[in-house]
Design an enzyme around this catalytic site. Structure first.
Site, PDB file in Angstrom:
ATOM      1  CB  SER A  26      19.870  16.347 -11.079  1.00 45.51           C
ATOM      2  OG  SER A  26      19.095  17.513 -11.331  1.00 45.51           O
ATOM      3  CE1 TYR A  51      20.388  17.397  -5.720  1.00 45.36           C
ATOM      4  CE2 TYR A  51      19.995  18.691  -7.703  1.00 45.36           C
ATOM      5  CZ  TYR A  51      19.750  17.571  -6.934  1.00 45.36           C
ATOM      6  OH  TYR A  51      18.865  16.610  -7.392  1.00 45.36           O
TER       7      TYR A  51
HETATM    8  P1  NAP Z   1      13.214  12.795  -1.445  1.00 45.35           P
HETATM    9  O1  NAP Z   1      11.754  12.749  -1.746  1.00 45.35           O
HETATM   10  O2  NAP Z   1      13.737  13.906  -0.609  1.00 45.35           O
HETATM   11  O3  NAP Z   1      13.648  11.387  -0.812  1.00 45.35           O
HETATM   12  C1  NAP Z   1      14.973  11.208  -0.430  1.00 45.35           C
HETATM   13  C2  NAP Z   1      15.214   9.770  -0.076  1.00 45.35           C
HETATM   14  O4  NAP Z   1      16.621   9.610   0.212  1.00 45.35           O
HETATM   15  C3  NAP Z   1      14.481   9.317   1.172  1.00 45.35           C
HETATM   16  O5  NAP Z   1      14.183   7.941   1.037  1.00 45.35           O
HETATM   17  C4  NAP Z   1      15.505   9.555   2.290  1.00 45.35           C
HETATM   18  O6  NAP Z   1      15.328   8.699   3.420  1.00 45.35           O
HETATM   19  C5  NAP Z   1      16.781   9.164   1.553  1.00 45.35           C
HETATM   20  N1  NAP Z   1      18.006   9.764   2.097  1.00 45.35           N
HETATM   21  C6  NAP Z   1      18.313  11.072   2.237  1.00 45.35           C
HETATM   22  N2  NAP Z   1      19.540  11.212   2.750  1.00 45.35           N
HETATM   23  C7  NAP Z   1      20.030   9.965   2.938  1.00 45.35           C
HETATM   24  C8  NAP Z   1      21.247   9.445   3.427  1.00 45.35           C
HETATM   25  N3  NAP Z   1      22.234  10.248   3.846  1.00 45.35           N
HETATM   26  N4  NAP Z   1      21.409   8.098   3.469  1.00 45.35           N
HETATM   27  C9  NAP Z   1      20.424   7.262   3.058  1.00 45.35           C
HETATM   28  N5  NAP Z   1      19.250   7.698   2.564  1.00 45.35           N
HETATM   29  C10 NAP Z   1      19.063   9.034   2.510  1.00 45.35           C
HETATM   30  O7  NAP Z   1      14.061  12.861  -2.793  1.00 45.35           O
HETATM   31  P2  NAP Z   1      13.664  12.487  -4.308  1.00 45.35           P
HETATM   32  O8  NAP Z   1      13.060  13.670  -4.936  1.00 45.35           O
HETATM   33  O9  NAP Z   1      12.969  11.191  -4.347  1.00 45.35           O
HETATM   34  O10 NAP Z   1      15.133  12.341  -4.938  1.00 45.35           O
HETATM   35  C11 NAP Z   1      15.775  11.100  -5.134  1.00 45.35           C
HETATM   36  C12 NAP Z   1      17.014  11.332  -5.981  1.00 45.35           C
HETATM   37  O11 NAP Z   1      16.633  11.914  -7.230  1.00 45.35           O
HETATM   38  C13 NAP Z   1      18.022  12.287  -5.357  1.00 45.35           C
HETATM   39  O12 NAP Z   1      19.345  11.847  -5.632  1.00 45.35           O
HETATM   40  C14 NAP Z   1      17.741  13.587  -6.067  1.00 45.35           C
HETATM   41  O13 NAP Z   1      18.872  14.427  -6.093  1.00 45.35           O
HETATM   42  C15 NAP Z   1      17.381  13.084  -7.438  1.00 45.35           C
HETATM   43  N6  NAP Z   1      16.610  14.043  -8.212  1.00 45.35           N
HETATM   44  C16 NAP Z   1      15.369  14.475  -7.783  1.00 45.35           C
HETATM   45  C17 NAP Z   1      14.671  15.390  -8.553  1.00 45.35           C
HETATM   46  C18 NAP Z   1      13.303  15.894  -8.157  1.00 45.35           C
HETATM   47  O14 NAP Z   1      12.798  16.820  -8.814  1.00 45.35           O
HETATM   48  N7  NAP Z   1      12.659  15.348  -7.145  1.00 45.35           N
HETATM   49  C19 NAP Z   1      15.227  15.871  -9.736  1.00 45.35           C
HETATM   50  C20 NAP Z   1      16.468  15.429 -10.137  1.00 45.35           C
HETATM   51  C21 NAP Z   1      17.152  14.506  -9.372  1.00 45.35           C
HETATM   52  P3  NAP Z   1      14.317   9.084   4.631  1.00 45.35           P
HETATM   53  O15 NAP Z   1      12.929   8.832   4.096  1.00 45.35           O
HETATM   54  O16 NAP Z   1      14.675   8.131   5.715  1.00 45.35           O
HETATM   55  O17 NAP Z   1      14.541  10.527   4.963  1.00 45.35           O
END
Ligand code: NAP
Length: 244
Positions: A139, A152
């Site tokens: 991130s 985080y």
């Molecule tokens: P999200 O919409 O909250 O989706 C999270 C995903 O991870 C879902 O598929 C969830 O599964 C799965 N998950 C959560 N905990 C888990 C676990 N313990 N074991 C296996 N799967 C798990 O998140 P996102 O925004 O797509 O983020 C994805 C990645 O990008 C993360 O690492 C996040 O830190 C990073 N990121 C996001 C942003 C942002 O602005 N969105 C920015 C920087 C970095 P379920 O559907 O079954 O709950």
């Protein structure tokens, strides 16, 4: 020849877009989820209807045994894993002073230990083949300070260090390790911040918009491709210029 790609946390959001993009690039994809079985299975059906090989596996990435079982299941159904994308992650806002040990541990266990668990599960095959590719999703908050998201931020900074160190360790085995550091991306993870905060974050983004999951998927697909065959240990920030 492309093998199987395992994308952790790919039932929703960024992981879902990554799995979709890789599938369309010819990878057989293993969709991992923790709770949202319906979303994961819907994605599998969608990819299969396009003629691609895909399967969904439930596993908490923090659970070493569950991750090992997921990798064995993916290998048995789709074939050996040549690409791992460590995407599963959780975030949480709050003052560091108020954080409980349970909250700290869970964030570390999912975001950092989860990546370690998955890497150690796929490495034996990659080392044997002397090829493979790992992409860690960090991130921009792993590259600069994040008030009220200290833990985080720590996990995401650690993924950068993991990427660089592992890239050096695995380069002699022709296994590349890279990292994508997203900015603010429109997913469920940020919806809870509220529209006012999202508007403010949009304003702070030089390119004038929030990112899409597809913006991140394109970067991951590049690292996974032959076009990146001389690139390892790198962090690509995809944030609309937010932390320039
Ligand atoms: P999200 O919409 O909250 O989706 C999270 C995903 O991870 C879902 O598929 C969830 O599964 C799965 N998950 C959560 N905990 C888990 C676990 N313990 N074991 C296996 N799967 C798990 O998140 P996102 O925004 O797509 O983020 C994805 C990645 O990008 C993360 O690492 C996040 O830190 C990073 N990121 C996001 C942003 C942002 O602005 N969105 C920015 C920087 C970095 P379920 O559907 O079954 O709950």
């Amino acid at each position: 020849m492309k093998q199987t790609a395992l994308v952790t946390g790919s039932s929703r959001g960024i992981g879902r877009a990554i799995a979709t993009a890789l599938s369309r690039e010819g990878w057989a994809v293993c969709i991992n989820y923790i709770r949202q079985k319906d979303a994961a299975e819907q994605l599998v059906r969608q990819l299969q209807s396009e003629g691609h090989a895909a399967m969904a596996v439930q596993a908490d990435v923090a659970d070493r045994a569950a991750v090992e079982a997921m990798v064995r299941a993916a290998e048995a159904t789709l074939g050996p894993i040549g690409l791992l994308v460590n995407n599963a992650g959780i975030a949480g806002q709050g003052l560091f002073q108020d954080e409980t040990t349970e909250q700290w541990d869970r964030c570390m266990d999912v975001n950092l230990r989860g990546a370690r668990n998955a890497i150690q599960a796929v490495l034996p095959h990659m080392l044997h083949e002397k090829r493979g590719c790992i992409v860690n999703i960090s991130s921009m908050w792993g590259l600069r300070g994040a008030s009220c998201e200290v833990t985080y931020s720590c996990t995401k900074a650690a993924l950068v260090a993991l990427t660089r160190s592992l890239a050096l360790e695995l380069a002699p085995s022709h296994i590349r390790v890279n990292c994508v550091a997203p900015g603010v991306i429109r997913t469920d993870m940020v919806t809870g911040l509220g529209q006012d905060t999202l508007d403010a974050l949009t304003e702070q983004t030089p390119l004038g918009r929030l990112g899409t999951p597809e913006d991140i998927a394109h970067a991951v697909a590049f690292f996974a491709s032959e076009k990146a065959s001389f690139i390892t240990g790198q962090v690509l920030t995809v944030d609309g210029g937010f932390i320039v």
